[in-house]
Design a protein around this motif. Structure first.
Motif: not given
Length: 619
Positions: A409-416, A426-441
């Motif tokens: 599952e890939l989701a956007d957050t307020s900071f990336g 049912d092992n689950r790992v979630t990683l958060s990545f700060p990343y500047a958002k840019e709209l794609a063409r």
């Protein structure tokens, strides 16, 4: 709701390579020899290799059992205790043991399994072992479905381990002393000299030869692949493949064959589920008769029958291919439905019943051109392939992959962005990545799914059943964001590394502290058949109510000892069983087995217990 029972496919490992391939080809558990004191003395393994196998296996929730199943000398107890602690620290899941003296040592909290060398064939014995603290019991190979069911009903909480494939001992395991008597090599010390595979003549009381120079104690190999469901319904939990001296191609082929058989059962019978994780995909078609076998038998699982012995040869016959039609010049023609290949090994029984063989140099249709001297074969002789060149070539390469199902599952957050990976356990790992958002063409969904689906050489694969999305990848994105492929690939690698670490942390290892008990042993005395070789074992039996405890056969002289206790019976083989066949022998008893060296062993027939005994009274 259906109550489910986890079923374990237990595969053998001669060494680390075999162990890893057993895991890769579908085993739920693997048993391997300890550095010392295993019942196959030639199959010991270093602590480093056992540790490496544990690391690989536990990723798939596969358990590792180590055999420490010989009887122990007094001076070996301290070394055994030290080794057990080292095995525990290596992460081993259980020990398969024979010597009760081990229970008197200072043990780590590691489960103990009762080896078949303990002679486990009655509900009373299994109940005793359960009450003593054993966590699994390996049953005698000779038991019928009805007997297994009776033991399960008497001890429903005890997991029962049952042999389903491989070589058979003609004597009840742990009750064979003939190798020690004849060669000074104790089977209970892991040094069996394979006495039962030798040729013998059967002679009567008057010296008349009934059978000359046949392998009268040699059995076919076990193959229960077609009646696994009946075994599960009878109460078996662990299905064991014999073969801690077998090569890696045997382990691959046989493990894969039983994996497929069990998975087909589980698909129909929801009360039975696999005991480990991951799904195997094979690059070959498993076929049991292509691996070493002396011909196959169900042994006594469905009652006594005639097809259990291999009197002509103790060697592998392999796959029946057809018959010889005629010989001409430098080739022979065969009649059969299966094709031979260049380089195949062929064997047959000659007119004297001796196994002969040759290697094929070239095949042209139904014409075989042997390498070397032309064998002399009588027309209509059955031909067997005991070495399949193309099959062995397939198995020499990577032949299976085992993959654990995951979804993304890939989701956007307020900071990336955040990336979540969930596996089939049912092992689950979630990683958060700060990343500047840019709209794609252009639309990015397909590109993102393609990147996340690239699981390559990892232990994982996309499992669509785990996800709400048909692709197994859920995109929770508020906009059509642009994310470079290299960035997504890096996030993917980080998440996979964290999931592997999480699986290792969450692996459930059973820990059992051994507690001393004092309930009564189901016998009044112990003869040499108790295999007591040290004071710790003697103390165990004394604590459980026995005062008369004889030393093991290896520790004393036992005149006219019974050296083998066999469910296989030569009376029955000859058609003279008074119970099952109502037959009558034209020869006078007692009968004797006479080896090619002239040694004689008297046979005694215990019809009440349906046993043949081989007795030490050389004349």
């Amino acid at each position: 709701m259906i109550k489910q029972r986890k079923i374990e496919l237990l595969a053998p490992a001669k060494n680390l390579e075999c162990g890893i391939e057993a895991v890769n080809h579908g085993a739920d558990a693997v048993y391997i020899g300890a550095p010392k004191f295993g019942a196959r003395a030639a199959a010991g393994n270093s602590l480093e290799d056992i540790t490496a196998l544990v690391v690989h296996a536990h990723l798939y929730n596969v358990r590792i059992y180590v055999t420490v199943n010989t009887v122990l000398k007094e001076e070996e107890l301290a070394e055994t205790e030290k080794m057990i602690w080292a095995l525990y620290r290596a992460g081993v899941d259980a020990l398969i043991v024979q010597d009760m003296g081990i229970t008197r040592l200072s043990l780590p909290p590691i489960p103990l399994h009762a080896s078949t060398q303990m002679d486990n064939r009655t509900p009373e014995k299994v109940r005793f072992l359960a009450d003593a603290g054993f966590r699994q019991v390996v049953l005698a190979r000779e038991l019928s479905l009805q007997e297994i069911r009776g033991i399960h009903e008497a001890c429903p909480e005890m997991p029962l381990e049952v042999f389903v494939h491989g070589a058979l001992c003609v004597s009840y395991s742990g009750q064979c002393y003939v190798s020690q008597a004849c060669f000074g090599r104790s089977a209970n010390r892991g040094e069996c000299a394979q006495f039962c595979r030798l040729p013998f003549s059967l002679v009567d009381a008057d010296g008349k030869t009934i059978v000359r120079d046949k392998h009268l104690l040699s059995l076919k190999d076990l193959n229960q692949s077609e009646i696994l469901e009946e075994l599960l319904d009878a109460g078996a939990t662990s299905l064991k493949i014999e073969g801690r001296l077998k090569d890696v191609s045997y382990v691959k082929n046989v493990t894969a064959a039983y994996r497929q058989k069990l998975d087909a059962i589980f698909a129909r019978r929801k009360e039975y589920v696999r005991a480990s994780s991951g799904t195997c995909s094979f690059d070959f078609k498993p076929q049991l008769d292509k691996s070493f076998s002396r011909g196959f038998t169900h042994y006594f699982l469905q009652g006594r029958g005639p097809e259990i012995t291999s009197f002509d040869t103790p060697k592998s016959l392999g796959e029946e291919m057809g018959t010889m039609k005629e010989q001409r010049g430098n080739y022979l023609t065969v009649a059969g439905v299966k094709p031979f290949h260049n380089g195949d090994g062929v064997c047959f029984l000659d007119e004297q019943g001796r196994l002969q063989g040759f290697r094929i140099n070239r095949v042209d249709g139904n014409k075989l051109y042997p390498a070397g001297e032309m064998p002399r074969i009588k027309p209509r002789t059955r031909l067997y392939r005991n070495f399949d060149q193309e099959f062995e070539r397939l198995l020499a390469r990577k032949s299976s992959e085992r993959k654990i199902g995951v979804c993304w599952e890939l989701a956007d957050t307020s900071f990336g962005f955040s990336l979540t990976i969930t596996d089939e356990d049912d092992n689950r790992v979630t990683l958060s990545f700060p990343y500047a958002k840019e709209l794609a063409r252009t639309p990015q969904a397909d590109n993102l799914r393609n990147q996340l689906a690239k699981l390559g050489n990892t232990p994982f694969e996309i499992a669509t059943a785990l996800s709400e999305d048909a692709s197994g990848i859920v995109l929770c994105l508020s906009q059509n964001w642009f994310l470079p492929a290299s960035v997504v690939a890096d996030w993917r690698r980080q998440a996979i590394d964290k999931l592997v670490a999480a699986r290792r942390i969450t692996y459930h290892r059973e820990l059992v502290a051994w507690k001393q008990t004092g309930h009564a042993f189901p016998a009044k005395t112990l003869t040499y058949l108790g295999n007591v070789t040290n004071s710790a074992a003697r103390s165990f039996y004394q604590q459980h109510g026995l005062s008369s405890i004889a030393p093991a056969y290896e520790e004393q002289a036992v005149p006219n000892a019974v050296l083998m206790f066999c469910k296989h019976c030569l009376r029955f083989s000859m058609g003279w069983c008074p119970t099952h066949q109502k037959g009558h022998s034209p020869y006078r008893e007692p009968y004797y087995l006479v080896g090619t060296d002239g040694k004689r062993f008297r046979l005694s027939f215990d019809c009440k217990n349906c046993q043949m005994k081989v007795i030490d009274n050389e004349e």
